[in-house]
Scaffold this active site. Structure first.
Site, short mmCIF file in Angstrom:
data_model
loop_
_atom_site.label_atom_id
_atom_site.label_comp_id
_atom_site.label_asym_id
_atom_site.label_seq_id
_atom_site.Cartn_x
_atom_site.Cartn_y
_atom_site.Cartn_z
N ARG A 31 0.82 -1.21 0.00
CA ARG A 31 0.00 0.00 0.00
C ARG A 31 0.86 1.27 0.00
NH1 ARG A 31 -2.74 -4.26 1.99
NH2 ARG A 31 -5.01 -4.30 2.02
N GLY A 99 -0.85 -12.17 -4.81
CA GLY A 99 -2.31 -12.00 -4.89
C GLY A 99 -2.75 -10.63 -4.44
N ARG A 127 -5.61 -18.49 -9.21
CA ARG A 127 -6.43 -17.91 -8.13
C ARG A 127 -7.58 -17.06 -8.68
NH1 ARG A 127 -2.54 -15.46 -3.64
NH2 ARG A 127 -4.50 -15.48 -2.49
N SER A 172 -12.73 -10.22 2.99
CA SER A 172 -11.46 -10.04 2.27
C SER A 172 -11.05 -8.58 2.22
CB SER A 172 -11.61 -10.59 0.84
OG SER A 172 -10.52 -10.15 0.06
N GLN A 174 -8.62 -7.61 0.55
CA GLN A 174 -8.22 -7.34 -0.84
C GLN A 174 -9.40 -6.84 -1.65
OE1 GLN A 174 -6.43 -10.97 -2.21
NE2 GLN A 174 -4.65 -10.76 -0.89
N ASP A 325 -3.63 -15.59 7.55
CA ASP A 325 -2.38 -16.11 6.98
C ASP A 325 -1.62 -17.00 7.97
OD1 ASP A 325 -2.84 -14.84 4.58
OD2 ASP A 325 -1.76 -13.02 5.17
N LYS A 352 -5.89 -19.35 -1.18
CA LYS A 352 -4.63 -18.59 -0.96
C LYS A 352 -3.61 -19.04 -2.01
CE LYS A 352 -6.16 -16.12 2.35
NZ LYS A 352 -6.38 -14.69 2.09
N ARG A 398 4.13 -19.66 2.86
CA ARG A 398 3.79 -19.91 4.26
C ARG A 398 3.72 -21.41 4.58
NH1 ARG A 398 2.91 -14.62 5.61
NH2 ARG A 398 1.55 -13.49 4.19
C1 S3P Z 1 -4.11 -9.07 2.50
C2 S3P Z 1 -5.33 -9.63 2.75
C3 S3P Z 1 -5.55 -11.06 3.00
C4 S3P Z 1 -4.25 -11.81 3.28
C5 S3P Z 1 -3.15 -11.38 2.35
C6 S3P Z 1 -2.87 -9.89 2.51
C7 S3P Z 1 -4.00 -7.62 2.26
O1 S3P Z 1 -6.18 -11.64 1.86
O2 S3P Z 1 -4.45 -13.20 3.16
O3 S3P Z 1 -1.95 -12.09 2.64
O4 S3P Z 1 -2.89 -7.07 2.34
O5 S3P Z 1 -5.04 -7.00 2.00
P1 S3P Z 1 -7.78 -11.59 1.72
O6 S3P Z 1 -8.16 -10.19 1.77
O7 S3P Z 1 -8.11 -12.21 0.39
O8 S3P Z 1 -8.29 -12.41 2.86
#
Ligand code: S3P
Length: 450
Positions: A31, A99, A127, A172, A174, A325, A352, A398
């Site tokens: 970010r 991801g 994914r 999520s 994300q 995680d 994941k 991981r």
């Molecule tokens: C993350 C959100 C998580 C986490 C990933 C980092 C992020 O994923 O598993 O390692 O930085 O927003 P999800 O939002 O898909 O759960």
């Protein structure tokens, strides 16, 4: 010809000791680069995680027009292009294994009427991206090419994203973040409603960069996040705290190796990330949270960990988002605990870097640990861990680190077939563990198999 895998073997350890700082938080590092790329002028970032995933984001932001360099003091300098001023990337953006990187960058690809192409490694290409493409389509993003909503992808942004109200169907950060990032360049208010509290770095950092963003939390925990689009984004000076997810590995290692005494300095203590510590404390772990302080608007602390007699517990679904995680390494701790540890609400683990639920269960069984894998649950029966198995990591950093940690506390050691992906999040893992006294050596899984 198949690529040679970089296997590793963790040998049973006598004791672990020392005081070390884990590298910067991956979520905040991604970010920091993305938000700085949208501010006009120079932002500086100290403690950036220099891992493959984060460096992929640096390259993506360069492709959108930002200038990004590191100085001799390891401070990163980002000259942003301004909100709504991203350039059309000339080349395909290869996000490797990341991801978070690609899902958040898809929100940024909605910032202008241009085409962005994304690809990644075999893990990332498998994914689901529909979870971010669905809301982004509603905001005007056009998917030109995709493999059933998976990478490789070509997308075209709208001239200006449409603001909207979106309730995230899965817990999520994300998905939440992709919508908010697209909404940054939308005229009017973008609202995201999440029923489950997921990591809130996007919300906090957007406010830090000058966005008008409010969060209302209802009595049932539902959060309504309202972002006013097209804010004036100002460059920032950011200090990235230590990654609590990375800290989980030496923390569990210190708990399961006898006579250990380890201090991990500067770990992020944001409550959306501390589920593992909470669970380990319930299991009877000797973890003292020391020197609690604030850095860059986030709570951080040092974690003093000593070997402990752990006992099994039930980990409720409500805690899953705050330790999403950390389940592979929690399962390893559970393998050494007296009795059963039952974990609920694990559906997200299946999407994941690999299907982490089945990869974890496989690794446990391969090393003589009894466990039961349900659709979205895992029950681990703890005790003495024989070890002696080789764990397929399925391109998942991981899974690799969790089972190397298991080897340190086991009777015969544990091997992983391919540890190359550890570099995506914790490139210094093996030297870090060696400094604490762990012996982790190269292991040729291909030679063992032939
Ligand atoms: C993350 C959100 C998580 C986490 C990933 C980092 C992020 O994923 O598993 O390692 O930085 O927003 P999800 O939002 O898909 O759960």
């Amino acid at each position: 010809m198949t690529a040679h895998k970089a296997g590793l073997m963790a040998h049973p350890a006598r004791k672990l000791s020392g005081t070390l700082r884990v590298p910067g938080d991956k979520s905040i590092s991604h970010r920091s680069l993305m938000f700085s790329a949208m501010a006009v002028g120079e932002s500086r970032v100290e403690g950036l995680l220099e891992s493959e995933d984060v460096l992929a984001t640096a390259n993506a932001m360069r492709a959108f027009g930002a200038t990004i360099d590191k100085d001799g003091d390891n401070i990163w300098h980002i000259h942003g292009v301004g909100l709504g001023s991203f350039l059309e990337p000339e080349e395909i953006i290869d996000y490797g294994n990341a991801g978070t990187g690609v899902r958040l960058a898809l929100g940024l690809a909605a910032h202008g009427d241009f085409v962005t192409r994304f690809t990644g490694d075999a893990s990332l290409c498998s994914r689901p991206m529909g979870r971010v493409l669905d809301p982004l389509r509603l905001m005007g993003l056009e998917v030109l090419e995709s493999n059933d909503d998976r990478l490789p992808l070509a997308v075209r942004g709208p001239a200006r994203p449409a603001p909207m109200r979106y309730e995230t169907p899965v817990p999520s950060a994300q998905v939440k973040s992709a919508v908010l990032l697209a909404g940054l360049n939308a005229p009017g208010e973008t609202t995201v409603v999440e029923k489950v509290f997921t990591r809130d770095h996007t919300e906090k950092m957007l406010v830090g960069f000058g966005a008008d963003l409010t969060v209302d939390t209802a009595s049932d925990g539902t959060r309504t996040i309202v972002l006013k689009g097209q804010p004036e984004f100002k460059p920032q000076s950011i200090i990235v705290p230590g990654d609590p997810s990375s800290a989980g590995f030496p923390m569990v290692a210190a708990l399961i190796v006898p006579d250990s005494d380890v201090t991990i300095q500067g770990a992020l203590m944001n409550e959306s990330r501390t589920g593992l510590i909470k669970t380990l404390l319930e299991m009877g772990a000797d973890i003292t949270i020391q020197n609690e302080r604030e850095s860059g608007g986030e709570a951080i602390a040092d974690l003093h960990v000593k070997s402990s007699e752990l006992k099994g517990v039930t980990v409720p679904e409500a805690r899953a988002a705050s330790m999403i995680d950390e389940y592979p390494v929690l399962a390893v701790a559970a393998a050494f605990a007296a009795g059963d540890t039952h974990m609920e609400g694990l559906a997200e683990l299946r999407v994941k870097e690999c299907d982490r639920l089945s990869a974890t269960a496989f690794g446990l069984k391969a090393n003589g640990v009894t466990c039961v894998e349900g659709k979205d649950t895992l029950t681990v029966t703890g005790g003495v861990v024989p070890g002696g198995g080789t764990v397929p990591t399925h391109m998942d950093h991981r899974i690799a680190m969790a089972f190397l940690v298991m080897g340190l506390g086991s009777q015969k050691g544990v091997a992983v077939d391919d540890a190359g992906h550890i570099a995506t999040s914790f490139p210094t893992f093996t030297t870090f563990m060696a400094e604490l006294g762990a012996e982790i050596t190269p292991f040729d899984a291909d030679a063992m198999a032939s």
